[in-house]
Design a protein around this motif. Structure first.
Motif: not given
Length: 143
Positions: A39-44
């Motif tokens: 659920g990490y934002e931003p991911s990637g």
């Protein structure tokens, strides 16, 4: 059983970028999927490191975390940078441990999000001789 390392070598805006490929999968894709699951934002948002944009030193020594001035700190290496081409913008860091016939990447971290937890991502252990050969081919592609 050892993991297999390779590098995807691409040219972005005239500069060569190196993306680690572990067991046939791009580290960019592996870490983006891990971050999305957490659920990490931003991911990637990662891209390969671009040696022309930063003085990593000798890449063979850099990827073994043995460079005289090791970035981001001793015993660690940036293995991905931002998809903009700047490693300092959005770096993925790993601890590099060389022991006997193995090289291990562990304790991953996102330097711009120190609260993000990467436990369970990796470790990845590579045969040291194969690792050195793969890194040497990648370094030759940059030169």
């Amino acid at each position: 059983m050892a993991n297999a390392l390779d590098f995807e070598v691409t040219v972005e805006d005239g500069a060569t970028a190196l993306v680690p490929v572990i067991d046939g999968r791009s580290l960019v894709d592996l870490i983006a999927a891990y971050e999305a699951r957490r659920g990490y934002e931003p991911s990637g948002g990662y891209g390969g490191i671009v040696p022309a944009h930063f003085r990593f030193g000798d890449l063979g020594r850099y990827y073994e975390a043995r460079e005289q001035r090791q970035w981001p700190r001793p015993g660690h290496a940036w293995v991905l940078g931002c998809d903009c081409g700047e490693v300092g913008c959005w770096p993925l860091t790993t601890r590099v441990t060389v022991a006997g016939s193995d090289v291990t990447w562990s304790h991953f971290s996102q330097d711009r999000r120190p609260s993000w937890d990467y436990e369970g991502f990796g470790p990845f252990t590579f045969d040291r001789q194969e690792y050195a050969s793969v890194v040497a081919r990648a370094a030759a592609a940059v030169d």
